[in-house]
Motif scaffolding. Structure first.
Motif, mmCIF file in Angstrom:
data_model
loop_
_atom_site.group_PDB
_atom_site.id
_atom_site.type_symbol
_atom_site.label_atom_id
_atom_site.label_comp_id
_atom_site.label_asym_id
_atom_site.label_seq_id
_atom_site.Cartn_x
_atom_site.Cartn_y
_atom_site.Cartn_z
ATOM 1 N N THR A 180 0.934 -1.236 0.224
ATOM 2 C CA THR A 180 0.018 0.101 -0.048
ATOM 3 C C THR A 180 0.851 1.237 -0.146
ATOM 4 O OG1 THR A 180 -0.227 0.096 2.283
ATOM 5 C CG2 THR A 180 -1.705 -1.296 1.368
ATOM 6 N N ASP A 181 0.156 2.456 -0.189
ATOM 7 C CA ASP A 181 0.994 3.612 -0.148
ATOM 8 C C ASP A 181 1.529 3.908 1.175
ATOM 9 O OD1 ASP A 181 0.636 4.173 -2.692
ATOM 10 O OD2 ASP A 181 -1.520 5.024 -2.388
ATOM 11 N N ILE A 182 1.087 3.496 2.352
ATOM 12 C CA ILE A 182 1.787 3.782 3.564
ATOM 13 C C ILE A 182 2.398 2.479 4.265
ATOM 14 C CG2 ILE A 182 -0.018 5.810 3.997
ATOM 15 C CD1 ILE A 182 -1.403 3.517 6.004
ATOM 16 N N GLY A 183 2.574 1.372 3.607
ATOM 17 C CA GLY A 183 3.408 0.465 4.185
ATOM 18 C C GLY A 183 2.714 -0.857 3.547
ATOM 19 N N CYS A 184 2.034 -1.849 4.193
ATOM 20 C CA CYS A 184 1.698 -3.017 3.627
ATOM 21 C C CYS A 184 0.562 -3.634 4.534
ATOM 22 C CB CYS A 184 2.505 -3.991 3.308
ATOM 23 S SG CYS A 184 3.393 -4.775 4.733
ATOM 24 N N GLU A 185 -0.299 -4.311 3.992
ATOM 25 C CA GLU A 185 -1.329 -5.340 4.969
ATOM 26 C C GLU A 185 -0.782 -6.539 4.570
ATOM 27 O OE1 GLU A 185 -6.035 -6.763 5.043
ATOM 28 O OE2 GLU A 185 -5.157 -5.173 3.509
ATOM 29 N N VAL A 186 -0.743 -7.346 5.679
ATOM 30 C CA VAL A 186 -0.248 -8.664 5.700
ATOM 31 C C VAL A 186 -1.598 -9.611 5.554
ATOM 32 C CG1 VAL A 186 0.825 -10.508 6.918
ATOM 33 C CG2 VAL A 186 1.576 -8.291 7.147
ATOM 34 N N LEU A 187 -1.746 -10.260 4.376
ATOM 35 C CA LEU A 187 -3.037 -10.889 4.101
ATOM 36 C C LEU A 187 -3.067 -12.215 4.964
ATOM 37 C CD1 LEU A 187 -3.124 -10.378 0.313
ATOM 38 C CD2 LEU A 187 -4.420 -8.935 2.146
ATOM 39 N N SER A 188 -1.945 -12.934 5.310
ATOM 40 C CA SER A 188 -2.241 -14.039 5.902
ATOM 41 C C SER A 188 -1.989 -13.884 7.410
ATOM 42 C CB SER A 188 -1.002 -15.096 5.265
ATOM 43 O OG SER A 188 0.342 -14.318 5.118
ATOM 44 N N THR A 189 -2.652 -14.853 8.139
ATOM 45 C CA THR A 189 -2.823 -14.582 9.572
ATOM 46 C C THR A 189 -2.274 -15.647 10.403
ATOM 47 O OG1 THR A 189 -5.121 -15.879 9.446
ATOM 48 C CG2 THR A 189 -4.671 -13.408 8.786
ATOM 49 N N LEU A 190 -1.664 -16.634 9.934
ATOM 50 C CA LEU A 190 -1.062 -17.845 10.724
ATOM 51 C C LEU A 190 0.096 -17.237 11.480
ATOM 52 C CD1 LEU A 190 -0.844 -20.772 8.479
ATOM 53 C CD2 LEU A 190 -2.449 -20.412 9.970
ATOM 54 N N PRO A 191 -0.175 -17.612 12.816
ATOM 55 C CA PRO A 191 0.832 -17.086 13.683
ATOM 56 C C PRO A 191 2.322 -17.462 13.228
ATOM 57 C CG PRO A 191 -0.823 -18.123 14.974
ATOM 58 C CD PRO A 191 -0.802 -18.570 13.634
ATOM 59 N N THR A 192 3.372 -16.711 13.646
ATOM 60 C CA THR A 192 4.876 -17.223 13.295
ATOM 61 C C THR A 192 5.831 -17.523 14.624
ATOM 62 O OG1 THR A 192 5.379 -14.676 13.106
ATOM 63 C CG2 THR A 192 4.626 -15.933 11.058
ATOM 64 N N ASP A 193 5.237 -17.131 15.710
ATOM 65 C CA ASP A 193 6.107 -17.317 16.834
ATOM 66 C C ASP A 193 6.605 -18.915 17.175
ATOM 67 O OD1 ASP A 193 2.887 -16.974 17.724
ATOM 68 O OD2 ASP A 193 3.916 -18.133 19.208
ATOM 69 N N LEU A 194 7.380 -18.885 17.776
ATOM 70 C CA LEU A 194 8.093 -20.170 18.153
ATOM 71 C C LEU A 194 7.048 -21.102 18.971
ATOM 72 C CD1 LEU A 194 11.746 -20.067 18.667
ATOM 73 C CD2 LEU A 194 10.578 -21.746 17.511
ATOM 74 N N GLY A 195 6.496 -20.321 19.827
ATOM 75 C CA GLY A 195 5.500 -21.115 20.723
ATOM 76 C C GLY A 195 4.252 -21.839 19.918
ATOM 77 N N TRP A 196 3.962 -21.136 18.787
ATOM 78 C CA TRP A 196 2.818 -21.721 17.991
ATOM 79 C C TRP A 196 3.425 -22.756 17.271
ATOM 80 C CZ3 TRP A 196 1.869 -21.933 12.715
ATOM 81 C CH2 TRP A 196 0.590 -22.217 12.260
ATOM 82 N N ALA A 197 4.687 -22.290 16.626
ATOM 83 C CA ALA A 197 5.228 -23.692 15.621
ATOM 84 C C ALA A 197 5.610 -24.925 16.755
ATOM 85 C CB ALA A 197 6.719 -22.942 15.092
ATOM 86 N N LEU A 198 5.489 -24.731 17.913
ATOM 87 C CA LEU A 198 5.858 -26.043 18.772
ATOM 88 C C LEU A 198 4.743 -26.795 19.053
ATOM 89 C CD1 LEU A 198 7.716 -27.680 20.482
ATOM 90 C CD2 LEU A 198 7.199 -26.381 22.406
ATOM 91 N N VAL A 199 4.625 -28.117 18.513
ATOM 92 C CA VAL A 199 3.228 -28.861 18.587
ATOM 93 C C VAL A 199 3.649 -29.853 19.514
ATOM 94 C CG1 VAL A 199 1.708 -30.158 17.136
ATOM 95 C CG2 VAL A 199 2.957 -28.376 16.060
ATOM 96 N N ASP A 200 2.933 -29.945 20.518
ATOM 97 C CA ASP A 200 2.884 -31.068 21.572
ATOM 98 C C ASP A 200 2.375 -32.308 21.139
ATOM 99 O OD1 ASP A 200 4.314 -29.946 23.738
ATOM 100 O OD2 ASP A 200 2.633 -28.923 24.279
#
Lengths: 381, 381
Positions: free
Chosen positions: A360-380
């Motif tokens: 966008t003109d002022i930056g961007c909009e991240v369209l995807s919404t899946l988390p990227t934090d390590l806590g989420w990436a860890l699956v018990d």
């Protein structure tokens, strides 16, 4: 003259051309007028879909100043009537080239443009052969459709958003049900199935599921490696919906995060976030690539990030622009691009994190919404 | 000279080239010698896979009289080492074209052949630009690889057989579980999933599932139409395995067979069986097409069978030969082709029955094994 007019009035009125299509055709015709063309040949299926809504294969589309001809065969006649009832369907008898010559002659076309990156040498030669006797010249006309497709309109954006949503929901279902012993192939099939259930017409590209050291191959084919306690599993996938594609990458860690992977993950994530924060219309593609690349290089992994940072996304999985160190072009508002830095260590494995975003003109909009934090990436498990 | 020899002896010995690959390269090099070429450019991915085993994208392969160069990028370096360790991997820096020019100069190549149906006009222009300063000429060299691929060797046949088996077993699973209310999309996803579970790397092409009148579109996309009592559902699908593809079509009737469909089915089946009985090396493609076509025409549906009878099958879904009324070429022993007559009645629906078979000197072997009788096509629900 009068007779023809009367005939037109008396005939069935043509179905209306959808507004989006009208706008796109107008842009193309502007280019045609500028370059003195009385025809433009559309030879890429995605261009044809973009300009007409018709999704048939094995044919081509001819755009004249007033008409659109869909040259195809029997198999796609019904589909053409449904998808582009306002266009003229020309069913090929001998060959598509012959029908093109006939249409060109009928319309008295002198100069038909073609796009050199959308046609093979053999096809062009074949067309030249049938058009020469008719007196029609084929004129090299680069980049008409690529330029038209580089920024997305509201309808396209909505479609891409939906393609992303399908991919994300399917991934969440796979993440919930992932279990020890599943092979890469099992997971890829499952992901494909979950996307299909949600309406995807297929994956955007062959799904990558790469366990452990396999993830060091940026384009690994899913194979027989299995999910084990302590596995790192890289997924690169996307859904195709109404012709448009999404493209995402995540890594999941099963039960625990191996020490070296944790470090790679943190570096890649930081590189991605820095790049995303920097995206804005007017900034050059190479500047954004450089921001992610220099962070990874500063952490000592410059050589292990060997591909471009991202690419445009739409009807094709790789579109203009390339977000690479070799592309000085500025980003434009309305582009949809991926941001996907990665680090690949042969023998150990790789980490890549990929999101889709709208410039966008002022930056961007991240369209995807899946988390990227390590806590989420860890699956018990 | 002596020094070089010694060096060669002292160096690491190159991994052996698999025998199949050796044989194929020898054929290609024979053509090169005949046409006075010191290089041949492979620009189609399936050709590259066939000639080297390397499955990387976005690059090209250069065959010299003694060497094979895989020009690709970072992402495929690891894969190249695994898939074709005997070849020379050239990692591109600026562009693949630049690396080609460097390799051509290093080898002192004067004439490099290219295949006009495997390269776009823009790519060829780009290569010309970098090769001109080096003094290398690009020479049009049609059909080298298409000819090489037209008959299948034992290994290829075994692979295709497996691709067929996967497709068939997956279909049987879907047939067993089909139920009222499922959409075309549900069934396509399920079929895809069942193929993936059995090792398919993907479908051979976007799966067609078409209920009722939709089946009148020979290339329908699966949509929201649902299976109902009395439905006719057409499936056209195949599995990709180890690069090779299968291609099958069946129609299932849910609960009962509508009277008009029964008639169409019987005509199509008879046309298919007559064609299959007629297949033999030496007979022309057009003769076989004519046998099915005249039966359908005699039954009054000539206009409703608007496509060719079949096509070659292998690494690509459509290969030489086309079994059409326009192809006078004789069939050859070792070709794998589809036989797929169909009748399509707009508004009512269509019937197509497709099997894959191997052409032999004394006739053919039908490689696919799913039943075609009406009793089997009827599914009780």
């Amino acid at each position: 003259m009068a007779k023809a007019k009367q005939k037109r009035r008396a005939g069935r009125s043509r179905p209306r051309i959808p507004e989006t299509i009208q706008r796109r055709l107008a842009s193309v015709r502007e280019v045609m007028a500028k370059r003195g063309l009385d025809g433009l040949l559309i030879t890429a299926r995605t261009d044809q879909y973009h300009l007409t809504g018709f999704n048939g294969e094995d044919g081509m589309t001819l755009i004249s100043p007033r008409q659109v001809y869909l040259l195809s065969d029997f198999r796609f006649e019904e589909a053409a009537k449904q998808e582009a009832p306002w266009a003229t369907f020309v069913k090929r008898k001998k060959s598509v080239a012959d029908e093109l010559a006939k249409s060109a002659r009928r319309c008295g076309m002198d100069r038909i443009g073609y796009m050199p990156d959308r046609i093979t040498v053999a096809s062009l030669d074949g067309l030249r052969k049938v058009l020469r006797p008719v007196g029609t010249k084929l004129v090299r006309t680069a980049d008409v459709t690529a330029k038209l497709r580089v920024t997305k309109d509201a309808k396209e954006l909505e479609t891409i958003r939906h393609a992303i949503r399908i991919a994300e929901e399917a991934f969440l279902a796979v993440r919930r049900s992932i279990r020890i012993g599943q092979t890469e192939q099992d997971l890829a099939s499952r992901l494909n199935y979950e996307m299909g259930r949600r309406g995807a017409s297929g994956p955007s590209f062959p799904i990558v599921v790469a366990e452990g050291p396999n993830s060091a191959l940026p384009h690994a084919e899913p194979g027989k490696r299995v999910v084990r306690p302590g596995s790192a599993v890289l997924f690169d996938w996307g859904a195709r919906w109404e012709g448009y594609r999404s493209d995402l990458t995540r890594v999941l860690f099963i039960g625990k995060i191996p020490v070296r992977f944790r470090r790679l993950y943190e570096i890649v994530l930081e590189a991605q976030q820095r790049a995303i924060r920097a995206v804005r219309a007017g900034r050059s593609a190479r500047e954004i690539d450089g921001i992610a690349r220099s962070h990874i290089a500063n952490c000592g992994y410059g050589k292990e990030f060997g591909h471009a940072l991202g690419h445009g996304l739409g009807l094709d999985i790789h579109e203009t622009p390339s977000l690479s160190s070799r592309n000085p072009a500025p980003l434009e508002s309305g582009m949809v691009v991926t941001i996907e830095p990665g680090i690949y260590v042969p023998g150990l494995g790789g980490v890549r994190i990929e999101d889709d975003l709208l410039v966008t003109d002022i930056g961007c909009e991240v369209l995807s919404t899946l988390p990227t934090d390590l806590g989420w990436a860890l699956v018990d498990k």
